[in-house]
Design an enzyme around this catalytic site. Structure first.
Site, short mmCIF file in Angstrom:
data_model
loop_
_atom_site.label_atom_id
_atom_site.label_comp_id
_atom_site.label_asym_id
_atom_site.label_seq_id
_atom_site.Cartn_x
_atom_site.Cartn_y
_atom_site.Cartn_z
N LYS A 51 7.13 -5.84 14.90
CA LYS A 51 5.82 -5.31 15.29
C LYS A 51 5.43 -4.24 14.28
O LYS A 51 6.26 -3.75 13.53
CB LYS A 51 5.90 -4.69 16.68
N GLU A 102 1.37 3.06 12.14
CA GLU A 102 0.44 3.94 12.83
C GLU A 102 0.94 4.42 14.18
O GLU A 102 0.45 5.41 14.72
CB GLU A 102 -0.91 3.21 12.99
N ILE A 113 13.29 -4.07 13.25
CA ILE A 113 13.02 -3.15 12.15
C ILE A 113 13.57 -3.80 10.88
O ILE A 113 14.77 -4.03 10.75
CB ILE A 113 13.68 -1.78 12.42
N LEU A 114 12.69 -4.13 9.96
CA LEU A 114 13.10 -4.92 8.79
C LEU A 114 13.89 -4.10 7.78
O LEU A 114 14.75 -4.62 7.07
CB LEU A 114 11.87 -5.54 8.12
N ILE A 118 0.83 -1.21 0.00
CA ILE A 118 0.00 0.00 0.00
C ILE A 118 0.86 1.26 0.00
O ILE A 118 0.38 2.35 0.27
CB ILE A 118 -1.01 0.00 1.17
N GLY A 119 2.13 1.07 -0.31
CA GLY A 119 3.04 2.21 -0.35
C GLY A 119 4.03 2.20 0.79
O GLY A 119 4.92 3.04 0.87
#
Lengths: 327, 733
Positions: free
Chosen positions: B696, B700, B624-625, B463-464
């Protein structure tokens, strides 16, 4: 958007003739007209593109002032050396409006004639006396935070959205007009028409008339001028209040003053009374406050725009104080 | 097999560029509205201009006369549809003459070109019998609902009344947040293409699978006959989680004219009929001891909703979980009025809810004379206060510490109006943030071909946020391949099933599926070699095998084989596996990401203009990928939070019952000139419990608390406590 014909004449006289067809419109930069056509607010049957008329694209020196062709792009005018040196508030006003991309397209005359941003005007399915005479004004009892407090009527409280016109108001610019084989010129202070009972009529332009140029007369005070625009975000937003001001101060006393307002008037608003108060008085905050009071004396507010009176006064004081480097 | 990358050259976590970046900046990425099919027709919708009443006549004659118009569908001639339970968002689509909100899609015009369709749509004449008492104002109704809730509050833990008796200091305040419109840059677009009874829909959606189900149920088409494709999405923010009426109209129109049909909504058509965040009214009561320990909390919330969907904005969610308070009461009610259906909007519930809660915590800190960070630390919940479960990981305390240090919190003088910079009043504010970590079942296909290129296929849509990129990273590590040897294909219901991209769950859900598929592929590859008599690695122990850069090797031996040789000898152009990753049913852990938002503002004392000068977020969100795409997500969230605080508001004219600022000129979102200096800190977290990929949700989290941090900074600068957003200059001079 509705179907329309398209012509691109190379002479002003030809454009003027074409403009006499019923329901025709001039297109220059198209930054406002195309939007309004897409919104079905403007429904011209004939578009006359004047971009080929070379004589309309020049900036000429004129008796210490300037003669600015109708097609001169807002960006070119804002960055013109003479404008930057002699009429800084004009450059500041233009650069405070729209975005760089829009300014690169928008023309001088188009900027003067841009239509209001009133929500109700821009929605072709809502009542609006300006767009559809006699249909009513929902803004008066509706959502009117962005609306005018000066020059309003029972028919219309929409603001004029131009920044450039506010500076030109303060500069006593003169609008050069051509139509029906005749030429005339009108001071900008007499160019815009108050809405009264006919908000659909916004200027003194007659059918078939085209703006050919804007004359900016020489003005010593204009070297010492400023445009201050207050809006809800820092860029790409219309003015809640804007102030164009120029002062000629000698030995602490104001010799000449120019003051005009944007975002608060149904037309770009020149504050002649306030200017009279300024002249002959010391260039001090107290003087500026008196002028500010005078500028909004005739204000009429509605439910959501009451704040504009106080904001306007404070912005005037701030702009004039900044010009004099007063804290 | 270890989950650690083979060979130690991990790309997971690295700030690598988006793999689809070049496609996007060169215009090659095909978004739904870019899809062009042979013989395609174009559709345009007509929307109602009243908020309640009936259509008494709809005259399509003039529109139909325009050359190139193929069809005009209205409630009078559209195919009859069965009412679908799946579709709570929409009123019956072209089924009756009832108007329930302004902007309701009431007709669709189909034509040879976009221009003709748009023009003809303007020519459809609708006559209405407006309802005598339409109501678009939730304010009066909210007062009644609050009275009801005060009498019988809802969900509780502990005893709120008893808790308040033990309170030395009490805070009671009402906060309001406005209706907000999602405004993704990319407008809604649907391209519907029928081939016999098979339907392909190129749709702007955050969930191809849920869309397939919705279209099936709403339009009465067997789900097996439908393919939904979303290769790229230009933002959705929640409004593209649902199928809205225009998409079904495109499907019906395509069937009617027997041609593919493209329907793209205009910006002005996206205010009302495709969701928005509802206006909220929130009452918060806090009680605390003199030392600052919370003894009781109450959070009541009312949100506006439509007459046909009881949408709940869960504003009370952060209050339930953020602090270790034994006595908490929360309740929510809806005020139903003549508006379109609200829907989830980026950080639904949490974004407006945290504005109220974290503003109230700031008020409490001042009332107690305790530093706002210290107050929050004192009430840190060391386990989930709602379920009592331990956190899978929680680094909130570290966020306070590291964030405060980097932001220079110690230099803040605590008193209001005590800091100045030139003539500007300066204020520093803080707020805590949390967001649930969701994960759903997801599948993925992993394959490797003889040239050593691996392909990952999964239904999920990017989704961007960078899903193409992070899935390539996850696969690259497991398969021991450089990232340019991984091809990722997404956004297609012909690929394995995945959840919708909402609630910041995609990295965790699909990342876990890709992890499972890549491991399974590796396993299958080793099995192939072990069982192949001609392989130099035959009969090896699986644990001794490694696969790196396309070569299989055996530990402690010189035996090796290239992937190409192995596959070719076995007459396999590629080796392919499918895997699924399912979250455990009864979870031992509570899973959330946490963070702390800091903001610095300058306020002009004479004009009331607010300049946000600095924003810093310290976030703990598991592994954090990709530091670059994750940082972009956080920046986007912080900017979104700033826009929410200072600008965003959908304005309703209650007399007309219509939204008035339905464009980007008058619906303000931040522009570049508004941007402060940003600082994003990720607190490293190794969380073995949260999910196989260890990540995680990030997106948002950075919105939550941002509005409160700025509003708290404004209070610190000016002494004005503003409990309504957006905060505009007229509230400050």
């Amino acid at each position: 958007m509705r179907p329309f014909t398209y012509a691109k004449p190379s002479q002003t006289s030809d454009a003027s003739k074409s403009l006499k067809q019923s329901n025709s419109a001039i297109i220059a930069g198209g930054t406002n007209l195309l939007d309004l056509m897409k919104l079905d607010v403007n429904q011209p049957a004939h578009l006359i593109d004047i971009n080929k008329i070379a004589e309309l694209s020049q900036i000429k020196n004129n008796k210490g002032g300037l003669l600015v062709g109708a097609l001169v792009k807002n960006s070119d005018l804002a960055h013109n050396k003479q404008v930057l040196e002699n009429f800084p508030m004009l450059s500041q006003a233009i650069l405070s409006g729209a975005s760089a991309q829009v300014r690169n397209m928008a023309s001088t005359a188009g900027n003067l004639l841009q239509r209001t941003r009133c929500y109700y005007f821009r929605n072709s399915t809502m009542p609006c006396n300006k767009r559809d005479p006699g249909s009513g004004c929902p803004a008066i009892d509706g959502y009117n935070r962005i609306h005018a407090i000066l020059g309003t009527s029972d028919s219309c409280i929409a603001t004029n959205p131009s920044d450039m016109a506010v500076a030109l108001m303060a500069l006593d610019a003169v609008i050069h007009i051509e139509g029906s084989g005749a030429k005339r010129s009108v001071p900008i202070t007499k160019f815009y028409v108050l809405p009264g009972a006919h908000p659909e009529k916004e200027t003194v332009l007659k059918d078939g008339e085209i703006i050919t140029a804007v004359e900016i007369p020489q003005l010593a005070a204009a070297k010492h001028s400023r445009y201050l625009k207050i809006r809800d975000r820092k860029s790409f937003a219309f003015a809640l209040v804007s102030v164009a001001c120029a002062l000629d101060v000698k030995n602490g006393v104001i010799k000449e003053a120019r003051l005009a307002l944007g975002g608060v008037g149904t037309i770009p608003w020149r504050c002649t009374e306030a200017e009279k108060i300024l002249v002959g008085k010391p260039a001090k905050k107290e003087t500026f406050k008196l002028a500010a009071e005078a500028a909004v004396k005739s204000a009429v507010t509605h439910k959501h725009n009451k704040f504009k009176v106080e904001l306007c006064k404070r912005t005037i004081v701030k702009a004039l104080s900044a010009l004099e480097n007063l804290a | 097999m270890s989950t650690k990358p083979q060979g130690g050259n991990s790309v997971v976590g690295k700030p690598i560029d988006r793999v689809d970046g070049k496609l996007k900046v060169t215009g090659q990425a095909k978004y739904s509205a870019d899809i062009s099919l042979p013989n395609m027709a174009y559709a345009a919708v007509v929307q109602s201009t009243i908020s309640a009443g009936k259509i008494t006549a709809i005259d399509t004659a003039e529109a139909e006369k325009v050359a190139g118009v193929l069809a005009v569908l209205t409630h009078q001639n559209a195919p009859r549809l069965k009412k679908s339970d799946n579709d709570q968002n929409n009123v019956p689509i072209l089924q009756d003459n009832i108007i329930r909100f302004a902007g309701q899609n009431i007709a669709v015009v189909v034509a040879d070109t976009f221009e003709i369709a748009t023009h003809a749509a303007d020519l459809v004449k609708v006559t209405y019998a407006p309802s005598k008492s339409p109501n678009t104002n939730p304010d009066p109704l909210s007062n009644t609902l609050f009275e009801q809730m005060q009498k019988s509050p809802g969900q509780s833990r502990g005893d709120f009344v008893a808790g308040m008796k033990n309170a030395a200091v009490k805070i009671e305040a009402t906060y309001t947040t406005p209706t907000e419109t999602h405004n993704p840059m990319e407008p809604f677009a649907t391209v519907a293409h029928w081939e016999g009874d098979k339907l392909t829909v190129y749709e702007t959606t955050q969930g191809v699978f849920p869309s397939k189900k919705s279209i099936s149920e709403m339009a009465g088409i067997p789900a097996n006959n439908i393919t939904v494709i979303t290769h790229f999405l230009g933002g959705g923010f929640g409004c593209k989680l649902s199928v809205w009426s225009h998409a079904i109209m495109a499907v019906l129109a395509a069937k009617q004219v027997k041609r593919p049909v493209k329907l793209v909504l205009k910006r002005t058509q996206m205010y009302g009929p495709v969701g928005f965040r509802p206006k909220t009214f929130q009452q918060i009561t806090l009680g605390a001891t003199k030392q600052g320990k919370l003894t009781a909390m109450k959070h009541l919330s009312v949100n506006e909703t439509s007459l046909f969907r009881q949408f709940t904005e869960y504003c009370t969610e952060p209050t339930n979980v953020m602090y270790a308070c034994p006595n908490v009461t929360t309740a929510i009610k809806q005020a139903a009025i003549n508006i379109g259906s609200p829907t989830w909007m980026r950080a639904p519930g949490d974004a407006p809810g945290s504005f109220a809660l974290e503003s109230a915590m700031d008020e409490l800190a001042y009332a107690l004379g305790i530093d706002p960070i210290e107050l929050r630390v004192k009430n840190f919940a060391d386990k989930d206060p709602e379920s009592g479960k331990p956190w899978s990981s929680n680094s909130l305390l570290e966020c306070y510490k590291v964030g405060a240090q980097r932001f220079g919190w110690a230099k803040r003088s605590p008193a209001i109006k005590s800091m100045k910079r030139g003539k500007m009043q300066v204020g520093l504010g803080v707020a805590a943030a949390t967001h649930p970590t969701y994960r759903s079942e997801a599948g993925a296909i992993a394959s490797i071909s003889s040239d050593g290129t691996a392909t990952i296929k999964s239904g999920t849509q990017d989704i961007g946020t960078g899903t193409y990129t992070i899935m390539a990273q996850v696969a690259a590590d497991i398969l021991g391949l450089p990232i340019n040897k991984i091809k990722v294909e997404l956004g297609d219901t012909r690929f394995p099933q995945t959840p919708l991209s909402g609630g910041s769950q995609t990295a965790a859900s699909v990342g876990s599926a890709v992890t499972a598929a890549a491991k399974k592929l590796l396993d299958a590859l080793f099995d192939l070699a072990i069982g192949d008599e001609k392989s130099p690695l035959q009969k090896s122990e699986k644990k001794d095998l490694e696969f790196r850069n396309g070569v299989l090797t055996k530990k402690g031996s010189k035996s090796s084989e290239k992937i190409g040789d192995l596959l070719k000898r076995n007459n396999m152009p590629k080796l392919e596996v499918t895997a699924k990753s399912t979250p455990p049913k009864d979870d031992k852990y509570a899973k959330r990401s946490f963070g702390v938002q800091f903001a610095e503002v300058e306020v002009e004392p004479d004009l009331g203009r607010v300049h946000v000068t600095r924003m810093l977020g310290a976030y703990a969100a598991g592994k954090i990928l990709n530091e670059k795409t994750a940082r972009s997500q956080m920046l986007g969230g912080m900017i979104w939070g700033m826009g929410m605080t200072l600008f965003e508001e959908t304005l309703m004219d209650h007399k007309l019952g219509r939204i008035v600022n339905n464009d980007f000129a008058e619906y303000h979102i931040p522009v570049h000139a508004d941007m402060p200096s940003f600082d994003v800190i990720f607190i490293p977290e190794e969380d073995p419990h949260v999910n196989p990929v260890g990540a995680k949700g990030v997106g948002e989290l950075a919105i939550n608390g941002a509005a409160a941090a700025i509003a708290n900074a404004i209070y610190h600068a000016t002494g004005k406590r503003l409990r309504h957003i957006p905060i505009t200059l007229d509230q400050l001079f």
